[in-house]
Design a protein around this motif. Structure first.
Motif, PDB file in Angstrom:
ATOM      1  N   LYS A   1      29.288  34.976  45.171  1.00  0.00           N
ATOM      2  CA  LYS A   1      30.062  33.767  45.199  1.00  0.00           C
ATOM      3  C   LYS A   1      31.499  34.200  45.832  1.00  0.00           C
ATOM      4  O   LYS A   1      31.983  33.493  46.592  1.00  0.00           O
ATOM      5  CB  LYS A   1      30.347  33.065  43.836  1.00  0.00           C
ATOM      6  CG  LYS A   1      31.241  31.915  43.935  1.00  0.00           C
ATOM      7  CD  LYS A   1      31.592  31.517  42.633  1.00  0.00           C
ATOM      8  CE  LYS A   1      32.652  30.240  42.387  1.00  0.00           C
ATOM      9  NZ  LYS A   1      33.634  30.821  42.831  1.00  0.00           N
ATOM     10  N   THR A   2      32.026  35.142  45.130  1.00  0.00           N
ATOM     11  CA  THR A   2      33.268  35.550  45.737  1.00  0.00           C
ATOM     12  C   THR A   2      33.453  36.112  46.927  1.00  0.00           C
ATOM     13  O   THR A   2      34.470  35.737  47.742  1.00  0.00           O
ATOM     14  CB  THR A   2      33.926  36.522  44.604  1.00  0.00           C
ATOM     15  OG1 THR A   2      33.906  36.166  43.261  1.00  0.00           O
ATOM     16  CG2 THR A   2      35.297  36.895  44.740  1.00  0.00           C
TER      17      THR A   2
ATOM     18  N   THR B   1      30.870  27.996  46.854  1.00  0.00           N
ATOM     19  CA  THR B   1      30.997  27.383  45.482  1.00  0.00           C
ATOM     20  C   THR B   1      29.609  27.829  44.691  1.00  0.00           C
ATOM     21  O   THR B   1      28.930  28.286  45.070  1.00  0.00           O
ATOM     22  CB  THR B   1      31.010  25.780  45.826  1.00  0.00           C
ATOM     23  OG1 THR B   1      29.521  25.554  46.149  1.00  0.00           O
ATOM     24  CG2 THR B   1      32.013  25.298  46.657  1.00  0.00           C
ATOM     25  N   TRP B   2      29.993  27.273  43.355  1.00  0.00           N
ATOM     26  CA  TRP B   2      29.002  27.609  42.448  1.00  0.00           C
ATOM     27  C   TRP B   2      27.467  26.940  42.669  1.00  0.00           C
ATOM     28  O   TRP B   2      26.395  27.411  42.704  1.00  0.00           O
ATOM     29  CB  TRP B   2      29.192  27.423  41.004  1.00  0.00           C
ATOM     30  CG  TRP B   2      30.013  28.546  40.224  1.00  0.00           C
ATOM     31  CD1 TRP B   2      31.456  28.240  39.674  1.00  0.00           C
ATOM     32  CD2 TRP B   2      29.669  29.751  39.844  1.00  0.00           C
ATOM     33  NE1 TRP B   2      32.077  29.483  39.279  1.00  0.00           N
ATOM     34  CE2 TRP B   2      31.047  30.254  39.582  1.00  0.00           C
ATOM     35  CE3 TRP B   2      28.600  30.159  40.070  1.00  0.00           C
ATOM     36  CZ2 TRP B   2      30.968  31.701  38.782  1.00  0.00           C
ATOM     37  CZ3 TRP B   2      28.493  31.704  39.327  1.00  0.00           C
ATOM     38  CH2 TRP B   2      29.773  32.300  39.048  1.00  0.00           C
TER      39      TRP B   2
ATOM     40  N   SER C   1      39.926  27.931  32.116  1.00  0.00           N
ATOM     41  CA  SER C   1      39.481  27.797  33.652  1.00  0.00           C
ATOM     42  C   SER C   1      38.331  27.266  33.840  1.00  0.00           C
ATOM     43  O   SER C   1      37.302  27.946  33.266  1.00  0.00           O
ATOM     44  CB  SER C   1      39.907  29.180  34.181  1.00  0.00           C
ATOM     45  OG  SER C   1      39.215  29.534  35.554  1.00  0.00           O
ATOM     46  N   GLU C   2      37.923  26.517  34.675  1.00  0.00           N
ATOM     47  CA  GLU C   2      36.649  26.001  34.939  1.00  0.00           C
ATOM     48  C   GLU C   2      35.738  26.866  35.692  1.00  0.00           C
ATOM     49  O   GLU C   2      34.536  27.421  35.279  1.00  0.00           O
ATOM     50  CB  GLU C   2      36.673  24.910  35.892  1.00  0.00           C
ATOM     51  CG  GLU C   2      35.326  24.159  36.151  1.00  0.00           C
ATOM     52  CD  GLU C   2      35.137  23.112  37.143  1.00  0.00           C
ATOM     53  OE1 GLU C   2      34.177  22.357  37.149  1.00  0.00           O
ATOM     54  OE2 GLU C   2      36.252  22.861  37.841  1.00  0.00           O
ATOM     55  N   ASP C   3      36.474  27.821  36.618  1.00  0.00           N
ATOM     56  CA  ASP C   3      35.634  28.853  37.238  1.00  0.00           C
ATOM     57  C   ASP C   3      35.240  29.963  36.141  1.00  0.00           C
ATOM     58  O   ASP C   3      34.240  30.391  36.443  1.00  0.00           O
ATOM     59  CB  ASP C   3      36.609  29.362  38.564  1.00  0.00           C
ATOM     60  CG  ASP C   3      35.649  30.215  39.319  1.00  0.00           C
ATOM     61  OD1 ASP C   3      34.829  29.624  40.105  1.00  0.00           O
ATOM     62  OD2 ASP C   3      35.932  31.480  39.515  1.00  0.00           O
TER      63      ASP C   3
END
Length: 272
Positions: A49-50, A55-56, A248-250
């Motif tokens: 992802k990173t 995105t997720w 934090s949502e992430d």
């Protein structure tokens, strides 16, 4: 006008339909339980992802696609192999029958190989991709072909590859018991060259590929019972993330992903 001279439109559409039906359970929707059946690697998902700036939703969708695709390779092998049952002078033995060969091609008028040698039968071992056999598997396949030549002095044996490195019909050389082996009647052949040999049409495989997309679409349009997957994995992961109460949502989604593989590990087990 139907463009393929070597197979009827009815047979080709039927074969495409049977191949789609082989997808079977792979068309069923993915929920979180099915997604994590073999336990995904949370660290890999987070790296992917990173590093890929995804995105997720994209990463989870890609992982679902990867899991489906891994199973679908066998279904495409079915397509490549069993189409030859509709082509004149070819037959596809049932599993384990007639020596376990994938395809057998016979021509009473003789089959001329690239070096001018003539045989009347070809026994085929078919592979989806050129790099799917390890050295042990390649050695066993070569020995199987050697044994066939000993039993039948009017044949050749082909390793036919759907995805070969290039278009070819060459002497196959491989290593058996640490020795390099080869035989002019044991050959490594790309699938386009095999189509040309059995149909007598040089661009037969190309012509099949041209008509395939619209045929698949036409068949899919007539299959009312065909499942359309409705995957719920990302929604379930986001729901779990909310329960973790992390600002934090992430990070909360990352922690929910960690829980797929690490829920019993020290530290993570307290989050349950």
């Amino acid at each position: 006008m139907w463009p393929l001279a070597f197979i009827s439109e009815e047979d080709f559409k039927n074969h495409v339909k049977l191949t789609i039906e082989k997808y079977g359970e792979k068309l069923e929707s993915f929920d979180l339980k099915r997604f994590n059946k073999n336990i995904v690697d949370p660290v890999k998902l987070i790296f992917d992802k990173t590093v890929y700036h995804a995105t997720w939703d994209e990463i989870i969708s890609n992982e679902i696609f990867r899991q489906r695709d891994k199973s679908n390779n066998n279904d495409i092998g079915y397509f490549h192999q069993r189409i030859f049952q509709y082509i004149e002078n070819c037959r596809v033995p049932e599993n384990g029958k007639e020596g376990g060969w994938d395809v057998i091609y016979e021509n009473e008028n003789g089959i001329t190989l690239p070096d001018g040698f003539i045989v009347h039968r070809i026994y085929v071992e078919m592979k989806n991709k050129h790099n799917t056999m390890n050295s042990s598997s390649a050695g066993k396949t070569f020995m199987k072909m050697q044994n066939q030549l000993l039993k039948d002095d009017d044949c050749a044996c082909f390793l036919v590859e759907a995805i070969a490195k290039k278009s070819q019909n060459i002497k196959w050389e491989t290593t058996v018991d640490k020795q390099k082996m080869g035989h002019k009647l044991i050959r490594r052949v790309s699938i386009d060259q095999f189509y040309a040999l059995v149909t007598g049409q040089e661009d037969a495989f190309y012509q099949m590929c041209l008509i395939l997309p619209q045929t698949i679409q036409s068949v899919v349009d007539t299959m009312d019972e065909l499942n359309i997957p409705r995957d719920t994995v990302i929604e379930e992961i986001k729901s779990l993330a909310k329960e973790l109460d992390i600002e934090s949502e992430d990070l909360s989604i990352a922690m929910a992903v960690y829980m797929l593989g690490f829920n019993s590990y020290d530290g993570f087990s307290n989050l349950k």
